[in-house]
Design an enzyme around this catalytic site. Structure first.
Site, PDB file in Angstrom:
ATOM      1  N   LYS A  20      21.577  24.097  13.700  1.00 22.87           N
ATOM      2  CA  LYS A  20      21.453  25.107  14.788  1.00 22.87           C
ATOM      3  C   LYS A  20      22.377  24.839  15.904  1.00 22.87           C
ATOM      4  CE  LYS A  20      18.468  28.295  14.612  1.00 22.87           C
ATOM      5  NZ  LYS A  20      17.088  29.037  15.225  1.00 22.87           N
TER       6      LYS A  20
ATOM      7  N   GLU B 286       8.123  35.690  16.682  1.00 19.51           N
ATOM      8  CA  GLU B 286       8.678  34.436  17.045  1.00 19.51           C
ATOM      9  C   GLU B 286       8.284  34.294  18.579  1.00 19.51           C
ATOM     10  OE1 GLU B 286      12.997  33.690  16.990  1.00 19.51           O
ATOM     11  OE2 GLU B 286      12.829  34.657  14.914  1.00 19.51           O
TER      12      GLU B 286
ATOM     13  N   GLU C 171      15.752  21.863  13.677  1.00 16.87           N
ATOM     14  CA  GLU C 171      16.640  22.266  12.671  1.00 16.87           C
ATOM     15  C   GLU C 171      18.188  21.594  13.094  1.00 16.87           C
ATOM     16  OE1 GLU C 171      16.271  26.362  10.967  1.00 16.87           O
ATOM     17  OE2 GLU C 171      14.679  26.259  12.389  1.00 16.87           O
TER      18      GLU C 171
ATOM     19  N   GLU D 169      18.229  24.877  20.745  1.00 16.98           N
ATOM     20  CA  GLU D 169      18.291  25.589  19.515  1.00 16.98           C
ATOM     21  C   GLU D 169      17.509  24.707  18.229  1.00 16.98           C
ATOM     22  OE1 GLU D 169      18.263  28.732  18.925  1.00 16.98           O
ATOM     23  OE2 GLU D 169      18.438  29.389  20.848  1.00 16.98           O
TER      24      GLU D 169
END
Length: 338
Positions: free
Chosen positions: A315, A261, A312, A320
């Site tokens: 999250k 990542e 997203e 985030e």
């Protein structure tokens, strides 16, 4: 604007592909996270990967809908186990065999699996002591089935480093070392890489007064950190080399890394997280790992995955939720190349 940003993303990826001959040669992947309630269907997501020439995908767990959609796609997959399943897989060879039979075996003829990662950032945690045994059991399963090409690893955060500055001082924390010894011995014996999550953003955001933005974004034009004979112009290389040094301090010098990542959020923390900064980081990340090793290991090519495919919304609030290259409507969040 959506059409134009899509054009630029497709253009840069097509340029990379043309430089390397085919999508198989492109060592850039994107993580497919699913912590959102407004994300497109898995078949649409796989088509989006193919549309933009993204040849590798990291799945955090064996999601059946995603795996079905990946059949025949030619996208290379790094497949994770859930952290909650680590202890079960470690408990017996039969349990590891069962996990593989249920989650990998049905797809072997249609999907290229590059890696199986035992847990995500599970060292240190209550699962850490089981990771080495789980990795060995899954390797035994792979060997027994005669499956070629799948490497078993685990994923570490930079938090496992008790010391990282300068890079030559890199060492694992006392809390992480106990579980890591068996992991590193396994990786060394198998010739498998260590998967690491590398985020210069978080280091920069924690101390923007003292950490230079150009050092975090690959845009510095000269040396920022001198470490003995090694010169560092970007923090990414410094973090990766700190992991190399930390492994060598444990007596392991033949294990490479895969950056599982890396990314930069486009919102959530004011002027530190703009679409422009996110685009600059990811553009330079792609360019850097496609063409460079690190100062410590300049000949070692590093495979990498951008986090993440989508913003997203389930999250935690803040940055985030804003790491996505795409919005859930499948429009690019920003142009990767400007």
């Amino acid at each position: 604007m959506g059409l134009m940003t899509s054009f630029w993303l497709s253009l840069v990826l097509s340029i990379i592909i043309s430089m390397h001959g085919s999508t198989e040669a492109v060592d850039i992947g994107v993580c497919y996270g699913m912590n959102g309630n407004d994300l497109p269907s898995s078949p649409d997501v796989v088509q989006l990967y193919k549309q933009h020439g993204i040849a590798k995908m990291r799945l955090f767990d064996p999601n059946p809908q995603a795996l079905e959609a990946l059949r025949g796609s030619q996208i290379a997959v790094s497949l994770g186990t859930r952290n909650e399943d680590i202890q079960s897989i470690a408990s017996s060879q039969e349990a590891a065999d069962s996990w593989f039979t249920n989650n990998v075996a049905p797809y072997l003829s249609d999907i290229k699996f590059s890696y199986i990662t035992v847990g995500n950032e599970a060292i240190p945690s209550q699962f850490a002591g089981s990771i080495g045994a789980a990795m060995q059991n899954l390797q035994n399963t792979i060997n027994a089935r005669g499956v070629a090409g799948i490497k078993v690893s685990t994923v570490l955060s930079s938090g496992t480093l008790g010391s990282s500055y300068p890079p030559s001082a890199g060492a694992f924390s006392a809390e992480a070392r106990e579980a890591l010894i068996s992991v590193l011995q396994f990786l060394s014996a198998q010739g498998s890489p260590l998967m690491i999550n590398v985020y210069p953003y978080f280091a920069y955001a924690s101390d923007p007064a003292n950490i230079r933005l150009d050092y975090a974004q690959f845009t510095a034009t000269g040396t920022v950190v001198q470490d003995g004979a090694l010169s560092y112009s970007n923090m990414f290389d410094a973090i990766v080399d700190a992991f190399y040094w930390a492994m060598e301090k444990e007596g392991v010098s033949n294990v490479g890394v895969v950056v599982s990542e890396s990314g930069w959020p486009s919102a959530g923390n004011g002027e530190l997280t703009t679409p422009e900064l996110a685009a600059t980081y990811n553009k330079n990340f792609i360019q850097h790992i496609m063409t460079n090793g690190t100062p410590k290991r300049p000949q070692d090519h590093i495979e990498g995955y951008i986090f993440a495919m989508f913003n997203e919304n389930l999250k935690p609030e803040g940055t985030e939720q804003h790491f996505g290259l795409f919005s859930p409507n499948m429009q690019p969040s920003y142009p990767v190349f400007t």
